[in-house]
Design a protein around this motif. Structure first.
Motif, PDB file in Angstrom:
ATOM      1  N   HIS A  32      22.160  34.874  66.658  1.00 52.72           N
ATOM      2  CA  HIS A  32      22.880  35.927  65.939  1.00 52.72           C
ATOM      3  C   HIS A  32      23.660  35.345  64.759  1.00 52.72           C
ATOM      4  CE1 HIS A  32      25.311  39.590  65.416  1.00 52.72           C
ATOM      5  NE2 HIS A  32      26.374  38.799  65.380  1.00 52.72           N
ATOM      6  N   LEU A  33      24.358  34.249  64.978  1.00 53.62           N
ATOM      7  CA  LEU A  33      25.141  33.625  63.909  1.00 53.62           C
ATOM      8  C   LEU A  33      24.231  33.103  62.804  1.00 53.62           C
ATOM      9  CD1 LEU A  33      27.784  31.698  66.050  1.00 53.62           C
ATOM     10  CD2 LEU A  33      28.129  33.824  64.765  1.00 53.62           C
ATOM     11  N   ASN A  34      23.113  32.550  63.181  1.00 53.54           N
ATOM     12  CA  ASN A  34      22.181  32.031  62.178  1.00 53.54           C
ATOM     13  C   ASN A  34      21.554  33.149  61.345  1.00 53.54           C
ATOM     14  OD1 ASN A  34      22.493  29.291  62.685  1.00 53.54           O
ATOM     15  ND2 ASN A  34      20.859  29.232  64.217  1.00 53.54           N
ATOM     16  N   ARG A  35      21.466  34.362  61.897  1.00 52.58           N
ATOM     17  CA  ARG A  35      20.832  35.477  61.189  1.00 52.58           C
ATOM     18  C   ARG A  35      21.778  36.239  60.280  1.00 52.58           C
ATOM     19  NH1 ARG A  35      17.916  36.510  66.124  1.00 52.58           N
ATOM     20  NH2 ARG A  35      19.581  37.936  66.739  1.00 52.58           N
TER      21      ARG A  35
ATOM     22  N   GLU B  36      23.731  37.699  57.374  1.00 50.85           N
ATOM     23  CA  GLU B  36      23.442  37.632  55.937  1.00 50.85           C
ATOM     24  C   GLU B  36      24.495  36.809  55.210  1.00 50.85           C
ATOM     25  OE1 GLU B  36      22.449  40.628  52.187  1.00 50.85           O
ATOM     26  OE2 GLU B  36      22.854  41.422  54.190  1.00 50.85           O
ATOM     27  N   ARG B  37      25.751  36.982  55.577  1.00 48.94           N
ATOM     28  CA  ARG B  37      26.821  36.125  55.069  1.00 48.94           C
ATOM     29  C   ARG B  37      27.005  35.028  56.112  1.00 48.94           C
ATOM     30  NH1 ARG B  37      31.819  36.285  52.150  1.00 48.94           N
ATOM     31  NH2 ARG B  37      32.681  34.191  52.344  1.00 48.94           N
ATOM     32  N   ARG B  38      26.473  33.858  55.831  1.00 54.16           N
ATOM     33  CA  ARG B  38      26.504  32.774  56.807  1.00 54.16           C
ATOM     34  C   ARG B  38      27.920  32.226  56.958  1.00 54.16           C
ATOM     35  NH1 ARG B  38      22.049  28.254  56.293  1.00 54.16           N
ATOM     36  NH2 ARG B  38      20.831  30.100  56.872  1.00 54.16           N
ATOM     37  N   PRO B  39      28.418  32.084  58.194  1.00 50.60           N
ATOM     38  CA  PRO B  39      29.747  31.500  58.389  1.00 50.60           C
ATOM     39  C   PRO B  39      29.811  30.064  57.866  1.00 50.60           C
ATOM     40  CG  PRO B  39      28.989  32.610  60.384  1.00 50.60           C
ATOM     41  CD  PRO B  39      27.817  32.549  59.458  1.00 50.60           C
ATOM     42  N   ASP B  40      30.996  29.696  57.387  1.00 48.28           N
ATOM     43  CA  ASP B  40      31.201  28.318  56.962  1.00 48.28           C
ATOM     44  C   ASP B  40      31.311  27.389  58.156  1.00 48.28           C
ATOM     45  OD1 ASP B  40      31.720  28.408  53.871  1.00 48.28           O
ATOM     46  OD2 ASP B  40      32.793  30.113  54.720  1.00 48.28           O
ATOM     47  N   LEU B  41      31.830  27.900  59.251  1.00 44.69           N
ATOM     48  CA  LEU B  41      31.981  27.104  60.461  1.00 44.69           C
ATOM     49  C   LEU B  41      32.023  28.027  61.664  1.00 44.69           C
ATOM     50  CD1 LEU B  41      35.199  27.197  61.660  1.00 44.69           C
ATOM     51  CD2 LEU B  41      35.557  26.113  59.456  1.00 44.69           C
ATOM     52  N   VAL B  42      31.792  27.441  62.833  1.00 42.38           N
ATOM     53  CA  VAL B  42      31.895  28.162  64.099  1.00 42.38           C
ATOM     54  C   VAL B  42      32.901  27.430  64.973  1.00 42.38           C
ATOM     55  CG1 VAL B  42      30.685  28.923  66.176  1.00 42.38           C
ATOM     56  CG2 VAL B  42      29.489  28.916  63.981  1.00 42.38           C
TER      57      VAL B  42
ATOM     58  N   ARG C  31      23.688  20.260  78.328  1.00 43.59           N
ATOM     59  CA  ARG C  31      22.954  21.509  78.088  1.00 43.59           C
ATOM     60  C   ARG C  31      23.609  22.317  76.978  1.00 43.59           C
ATOM     61  NH1 ARG C  31      21.152  26.220  82.300  1.00 43.59           N
ATOM     62  NH2 ARG C  31      19.200  26.713  81.255  1.00 43.59           N
ATOM     63  N   LEU C  32      24.940  22.346  76.949  1.00 41.77           N
ATOM     64  CA  LEU C  32      25.659  23.023  75.879  1.00 41.77           C
ATOM     65  C   LEU C  32      25.272  22.446  74.525  1.00 41.77           C
ATOM     66  CD1 LEU C  32      28.005  24.901  74.856  1.00 41.77           C
ATOM     67  CD2 LEU C  32      29.505  22.910  75.182  1.00 41.77           C
ATOM     68  N   ARG C  33      25.200  21.133  74.442  1.00 42.93           N
ATOM     69  CA  ARG C  33      24.849  20.477  73.188  1.00 42.93           C
ATOM     70  C   ARG C  33      23.459  20.918  72.713  1.00 42.93           C
ATOM     71  NH1 ARG C  33      26.777  15.585  70.635  1.00 42.93           N
ATOM     72  NH2 ARG C  33      25.228  14.936  69.115  1.00 42.93           N
ATOM     73  N   GLU C  34      22.515  21.002  73.632  1.00 39.16           N
ATOM     74  CA  GLU C  34      21.165  21.446  73.283  1.00 39.16           C
ATOM     75  C   GLU C  34      21.174  22.881  72.765  1.00 39.16           C
ATOM     76  OE1 GLU C  34      18.867  20.980  76.788  1.00 39.16           O
ATOM     77  OE2 GLU C  34      18.917  18.786  76.761  1.00 39.16           O
ATOM     78  N   LEU C  35      21.957  23.736  73.405  1.00 35.89           N
ATOM     79  CA  LEU C  35      22.002  25.144  73.009  1.00 35.89           C
ATOM     80  C   LEU C  35      22.655  25.341  71.644  1.00 35.89           C
ATOM     81  CD1 LEU C  35      22.994  26.590  76.487  1.00 35.89           C
ATOM     82  CD2 LEU C  35      20.849  27.071  75.292  1.00 35.89           C
ATOM     83  N   LEU C  36      23.603  24.483  71.298  1.00 36.88           N
ATOM     84  CA  LEU C  36      24.295  24.598  70.013  1.00 36.88           C
ATOM     85  C   LEU C  36      23.548  23.919  68.874  1.00 36.88           C
ATOM     86  CD1 LEU C  36      28.001  23.927  71.101  1.00 36.88           C
ATOM     87  CD2 LEU C  36      26.904  26.142  70.680  1.00 36.88           C
ATOM     88  N   ALA C  37      22.580  23.083  69.200  1.00 35.78           N
ATOM     89  CA  ALA C  37      21.879  22.301  68.170  1.00 35.78           C
ATOM     90  C   ALA C  37      21.274  23.153  67.059  1.00 35.78           C
ATOM     91  CB  ALA C  37      20.809  21.430  68.826  1.00 35.78           C
ATOM     92  N   PRO C  38      20.739  24.350  67.317  1.00 41.41           N
ATOM     93  CA  PRO C  38      20.145  25.129  66.221  1.00 41.41           C
ATOM     94  C   PRO C  38      21.143  25.698  65.219  1.00 41.41           C
ATOM     95  CG  PRO C  38      19.217  25.778  68.348  1.00 41.41           C
ATOM     96  CD  PRO C  38      20.407  24.939  68.632  1.00 41.41           C
ATOM     97  N   LEU C  39      22.451  25.654  65.496  1.00 44.32           N
ATOM     98  CA  LEU C  39      23.421  26.219  64.568  1.00 44.32           C
ATOM     99  C   LEU C  39      23.290  25.565  63.192  1.00 44.32           C
ATOM    100  CD1 LEU C  39      26.731  26.645  66.614  1.00 44.32           C
ATOM    101  CD2 LEU C  39      25.419  28.454  65.490  1.00 44.32           C
ATOM    102  N   ARG C  40      23.326  26.383  62.149  1.00 50.86           N
ATOM    103  CA  ARG C  40      23.142  25.895  60.784  1.00 50.86           C
ATOM    104  C   ARG C  40      24.467  25.630  60.080  1.00 50.86           C
ATOM    105  NH1 ARG C  40      18.632  30.527  59.357  1.00 50.86           N
ATOM    106  NH2 ARG C  40      17.040  29.811  60.850  1.00 50.86           N
TER     107      ARG C  40
END
Length: 290
Positions: A34-37, A39-45, A62-71
Motif C-alpha cells: 500500500h505504501l509503495n503504491r 501516488e505521493r510517495r512518503p519520504d520515510l516510514v 521475518r520482519l526484515r524480509e517483509l519490510l525489504a520491498p519498501l521504497r
C-alpha cells in the motif's frame, strides 16, 4: 514532506498465534505494498512499536524480509512486545539505532525533525518515562527550537476512556507534558500501542495513535470493561508537512480493500459523465458489500 506511520504489526514465527490466526505477516506485506503504491510517495516510514509479537530473533528476521520491498527509508521504535537487544542485532545496519541502552534517536534529514522516544518497560504492558528519558528529550528539543518536530513513541501519554487499556498506560505523562509545553515546535506526538486511531489535544500540541496493520482494539467505552480485538480495516497515518504556513496535517489511509478513485473533475476542465458515474457506483458499492 510526507511521513508515513504504521504500527503494531506483531510479526510472529510461522507457527505463532499472531501469524497463524491473525495473519499478521500477510497484513504487514499488504501495508508495505500500500505504501509503495501511494501516488505521493512518503519520504520515510516510521513504525511505532510492537514490531514483533514475542521479541525473538526469528521474528525480527521475518520482519526484515517483509519490510525489504519498501521504497523509502524505515525507522523502527520498540514497543512492549519488543526486545531491544534482538531488534538491534537483526537491524544492526540501521545506523540511527543506539548500540546499547534505550532505543532513542533523532532524524534530521528532512524539513520536519523526528525525535523517537523509548517508553518500553521490559516485561510490562504499560510504559514509563523516567528522568533519564525525559532529560534526553529535553536536550534534543533544545537543540533545534525553530525546527518543526514530531515526537514518536509507542505508548500514548493520555487516557483513552477505554478502562482496560488505561490501566496500563504511560507512567510519566505529566512530566512529559511539562517538557512539551516548553517546546512549541513540537507539531505532533505520534504513538502506537492502542490499535486504533485516536486524537487528543495534549500539552499544547496534538497527540494521536495509529491503527495496527492487522487487528484493531474493539471500541469498548464505559461501562464496558473488557479487552477485545476486532478485524476492522487496517490503516496507516500519513503526516503531511505543508510548510510553516500550512503546518502538519494528518490523514488516515485505509489499507484493506484497494478501491480505485473515481475522477469527478480532472483539474483541466474535464468532468465525469453520469453514465460512467453510475457504472462506477454499481461496481464499487457491490464489491464493498461482498
Amino acid at each position: 514532506m510526507l511521513i508515513a506511520q504504521i504500527s503494531d504489526p506483531h510479526v510472529s514465527a510461522l507457527e505463532g498465534v499472531a501469524d497463524s490466526l491473525l495473519r499478521t505477516s500477510g497484513h504487514l506485506a499488504r501495508a508495505v505494498a500500500h505504501l509503495n503504491r501511494l501516488e505521493r510517495r512518503p519520504d520515510l516510514v516510521m513504525i511505532t512499536g510492537d514490531l514483533v509479537d514475542r521479541g525473538e530473533v526469528g521474528e525480527y528476521e521475518r520482519l526484515r524480509e517483509l519490510l525489504a520491498p519498501l521504497r523509502m527509508p524505515v525507522f523502527l521504535l520498540a514497543g512492549n512486545h519488543d526486545d531491544r537487544d534482538n531488534l538491534r542485532r537483526v537491524f544492526a545496519d540501521h545506523g540511527y539505532l543506539p548500540r546499547a541502552g534505550l532505543l532513542q534517536y533523532t532524524v534530521d534529514d528532512w524539513p520536519v525533525r523526528l525525535v523517537a522516544l523509548d517508553t518500553q518497560v521490559p516485561g510490562e504492558a504499560g510504559g514509563r518515562l523516567c528522568g533519564e528519558r525525559l532529560a534526553w528529550l529535553e536536550a534534543r528539543l533544545a537543540e533545534a527550537p525553530e525546527r518543526p518536530t514530531v515526537v514518536a513513541m509507542h505508548h500514548p501519554p493520555f487516557a483513552l476512556g477505554i478502562p482496560v487499556m488505561d490501566a496500563f498506560g504511560l507512567d510519566g505523562s505529566d512530566r512529559l507534558a511539562a517538557v512539551l509545553r516548553r517546546h512549541p515546535q513540537v507539531e505532533r506526538v505520534v504513538c502506537g500501542h492502542l490499535h486504533r486511531p485516536i486524537v487528543r489535544r495534549f500539552a499544547g500540541t496534538v497527540a494521536c495513535t495509529c491503527p495496527s496493520t492487522a487487528h484493531q482494539l474493539a471500541l469498548d467505552l464505559p461501562p464496558a470493561n473488557r479487552l477485545a480485538f476486532v478485524m476492522e480495516p487496517p490503516a496507516c497515518m500519513l503526516h503531511l508537512w505543508l510548510g510553516s504556513d500550512g503546518g502538519l496535517v494528518t490523514h488516515l489511509s485505509l489499507i484493506a480493500g484497494e478501491h480505485p478513485p473515481f475522477t469527478v473533475h480532472d483539474g483541466r476542465g474535464g468532468s465525469a459523465t453520469r453514465s460512467r458515474l453510475r457504472a462506477f457506483i454499481r461496481r464499487e458499492v457491490g464489491s464493498s458489500l461482498n
